[in-house]
Scaffold this active site. Structure first.
Site, mmCIF file in Angstrom:
data_model
loop_
_atom_site.group_PDB
_atom_site.id
_atom_site.type_symbol
_atom_site.label_atom_id
_atom_site.label_comp_id
_atom_site.label_asym_id
_atom_site.label_seq_id
_atom_site.Cartn_x
_atom_site.Cartn_y
_atom_site.Cartn_z
ATOM 1 N N ASP A 3 47.118 50.122 12.539
ATOM 2 C CA ASP A 3 45.685 50.188 12.829
ATOM 3 C C ASP A 3 45.028 51.341 12.083
ATOM 4 O OD1 ASP A 3 45.983 48.118 14.550
ATOM 5 O OD2 ASP A 3 46.058 49.351 16.372
ATOM 6 N N ASP B 233 46.211 56.676 16.212
ATOM 7 C CA ASP B 233 47.566 56.236 16.538
ATOM 8 C C ASP B 233 48.243 55.570 15.342
ATOM 9 O OD1 ASP B 233 47.751 57.179 19.019
ATOM 10 O OD2 ASP B 233 47.562 55.250 20.063
ATOM 11 N N ASP C 18 43.317 53.735 13.026
ATOM 12 C CA ASP C 18 42.886 54.765 13.982
ATOM 13 C C ASP C 18 43.926 55.884 14.029
ATOM 14 O OD1 ASP C 18 44.990 53.674 15.322
ATOM 15 O OD2 ASP C 18 43.821 52.882 16.991
ATOM 16 N N GLU D 168 52.490 47.445 13.790
ATOM 17 C CA GLU D 168 52.384 48.265 14.998
ATOM 18 C C GLU D 168 52.138 47.363 16.210
ATOM 19 O OE1 GLU D 168 49.097 50.823 14.453
ATOM 20 O OE2 GLU D 168 49.039 51.516 16.527
#
Ligand code: 0RA
Length: 637
Positions: A502, A506, A504, A424
């Site tokens: 990640d 996103d 998280d 990412e």
């Protein structure tokens, strides 16, 4: 309606071998001794009840997960026969429960077509259980018998009178055999719901003793199933087209409904078993669809003489189908033995489907017109997609090598040892490039979020540079564009595709988008076991010279108590917070990392999750992503 019948003759029994073989090599009979094998025990018993139902002797099946860890399956079928076998001089139930394969030989004149993947019989369940108890209501009495590890524990006893009929089998899976003996309610629920849809009118209940309970009963059968799969979509017909026919002992049942969606959603079953790899029944269905729609489109002049024919992808766009066939002797082939091989079936399904479609189009002119228009639009979009792709290809060749510019390829040209990390963002991509083992590890950074393929037509998908980079890097093409020139597993340039995002919200979103794309357009990559999710650590714990990484909160607790008080904890919010060396040792080094392999245990279920996740309901999508942001393992694919 269930009926009572006592015309069974015990001398029909053919005795086979005992159960030692089953305990010695359980996997040969139930596939695995893992979670799937454990649940297979339940399916095995339930399948016997379903057989009774399919022959018109049973309409209710009740599954209870007991607090002591055992499971009981109760049905109102004829009851396992209790009279003595004339040669063996023991009650027939004893043979059914303690001899291998005895069950299926009982009444060869009834139509027995259900059966799990292995179809091995209740005796296998008995063999793999610490104890089993049966209770039978039959011939005016209630009878019980119990067993331990497949051996008789008591004689068959008549414990009372009864004017009911039916069988209850209760068993406790053997802890010495299975890796886990805890039943998973969700797994059972999914399969039992599916069985209830496939067998209209059967009432199936699943309950936890002192816990939740659900009832599955679908009067509408597979038509109701299609309506359920299409919930939240806009249908192009008021109700699914229901097809039912029989030829040469093969029963064909199907329900079809076109929607405004872009994807096809076809589920095929043979003898109640999901045929995930398709096979001859699916081929027959596809042939009939393509031919019938082309015929009617020409006849109505919606497709002009000069126009080329619609191809299969066009006629299946937005189409949801449940196809359920019953074959006396199914041949299962393929990697996971879920591909129907019987060659005679293709023509039979084709014939039955062609006739029904022809009637439907004749009787529903306005629905047909809308459906045909939709197919023609799909065709036009696909033509545009081809042009876009050809353009990109030519551009690729001009740029040299045909590989995307952002790809940092590995040195090896051997796909079996090569890995591609989809990372990412450019910054994490840079770190990964520094940290990797360049001999075997390639890095492809993706910028921002890739397209939501659930809501895009193929022309837009192929116009997206991030998606194109991924397709070109993998080298194996995709399904869903043209009938020929499809996905080729052999051309995959890497045998490991690792999604590294990640930890998280996103990251979870991007991962889900990628998985959706792979599921829709490179599904065989997942089946081949080539798709993985990287597991970056969540915390770094240091105390003096000591340092360790934790991948979840329980690990963090352990390490903290090991290191003692006063240790420093750093929480990683993204890959970008690690340097190249840290990323290598925690997440990329084959000797130290853990990769989560992406499997499709249940493609149908995954489909539903993607629908909820990617569909029109923004709130639902948000909730799902947030709930799963840190729990990759729970991502239901
Ligand atoms: C053998 C023969 C018959 C039925 C069954 C077995 C049978 C097995 C199970 C297992 C769970 N529920 C079941 N129900 C029936 C045929 C009996 C007849 O001809 O009456």
């Amino acid at each position: 309606m269930p009926s009572k019948s006592d015309d069974y003759k015990a001398d029909q029994i053919q005795v086979l071998e005992g159960l030692e073989a089953v305990r010695k090599r359980p996997a040969m009979y139930i596939g695995t001794t893992g979670e799937s094998g454990l649940h297979h025990l339940v399916y095995e018993v339930v399948d016997n009840s379903i057989d009774e139902a399919m022959n018109g002797h049973c309409d209710t099946i009740e599954i209870i997960l007991h607090s002591d860890g055992s499971c009981s399956v109760k049905d109102n079928g004829r009851g396992i026969p209790v009279d003595n076998h004339p040669i063996h001089k023991v009650p027939a139930v004893e043979i059914v429960m303690t001899k291998l394969h005895a069950g299926g030989k009982f009444d060869s004149d009834t139509y027995k077509v259900s059966g799990g993947l292995h179809g091995v019989g209740v005796s296998v369940v008995n063999a793999l259980s610490l104890w089993t108890k049966v209770e039978i209501h039959r011939s005016g009495g209630v009878y019980t018998q119990s067993y331990k590890k497949g051996n008789l524990d008591s004689k068959l006893k008549k414990i009372g009178d009864s004017d009911e009929h039916g069988t209850t089998v209760r068993f406790l899976p053997d802890k010495g055999i299975f890796e886990t003996t805890e039943f998973d309610y969700q797994i059972l629920r999914n399969r039992l719901r599916e069985l209830a849809y496939l067998n209209a009118g059967i009432r199936i209940t699943l309950s936890e003793e002192d816990g939740k309970s659900q009832k599955f009963y679908y009067k509408g059968g597979i038509s109701q199933y299609v309506a359920f799969l299409n919930r939240g979509k806009t249908a192009l017909m008021s109700e699914p087209l229901y097809v039912n026919g029989e030829k040469d002992q093969v029963q064909v049942e199907a329900a079809l409904q076109w929607t405004t969606a872009f994807r096809e959603n076809i589920h095929t079953f043979t003898n109640n078993i999901a045929t995930r790899e398709g096979g001859t029944h699916l081929s027959g269905l596809r042939t009939a669809l393509t031919r019938s729609i082309n015929n009617i489109a020409r006849k109505r002049n919606q497709l002009k003489e000069k126009d080329p024919p619609l191809d299969g992808n066009d006629v299946r766009e937005g189409l949801t189908v449940v196809l359920s066939i019953k074959v006396p002797e199914p041949q299962f082939e393929g990697q996971t033995k879920t591909k129907l091989g019987n060659s005679e079936v293709k023509g039979i399904v084709d014939t039955v489907m062609t006739e029904s479609l022809s009637n439907f189009f004749a009787e529903n002119p306005s629905d047909s017109q809308i459906i045909i228009s939709k197919c023609i639009q799909a065709f036009q979009a696909r033509e545009a997609a081809k042009k876009a792709r050809d353009l990109t290809r030519r551009k690729g060749i001009l740029e040299g090598g045909g590989l995307p510019g952002k790809l940092a390829d590995c040195q090896s040209k051997d796909p079996a040892v090569s890995e591609i990390f989809i990372v990412e963002g450019d910054s994490a991509g840079g770190t990964a490039k520094q940290g990797r083992d360049r001999a075997t590890q390639a890095i492809l950074p993706l910028r921002g979020k890739i397209l939501n393929v659930e809501k895009s037509r193929i022309d837009k998908i192929l116009g997206n540079t991030e998606v194109m980079a991924l397709i070109t890097a993998m080298g194996c093409n995709i399904t869903g564009v043209e009938e020929e020139d499809e996905f080729e597993l052999e051309n995959a340039r890497y045998h490991k595709l690792v999604i590294m995002t990640d930890a998280d919200v996103d990251g979870a979103h991007i991962r889900t988008l990628l998985l959706t794309f792979l599921y829709r357009h490179m599904e065989d990559l997942i089946h081949a076991g080539y798709v993985y999710i990287a597991q970056p650590p969540l915390y770094k714990i240091t105390k003096g010279k000591k340092m360790d990484y934790a991948y979840d909160d329980s690990q963090l607790k352990k390490i903290k108590s090991k290191f003692g008080s006063g240790c420093a904890v750093q929480r990683y919010k993204g890959l970008g917070e690690m340097n190249a060396q840290q990323l290598w040792e925690t997440t990329m080094d084959p000797n130290r990392r853990t990769l989560l392999q992406v499997t499709i245990e249940d493609a149908a279920e995954a489909n539903e999750v993607f629908q909820d996740l990617m569909g029109d309901d923004v709130q639902k999508r948000r909730e799902f992503i947030e709930a799963n942001a840190t729990a990759v393992a729970n991502l239901d694919i």
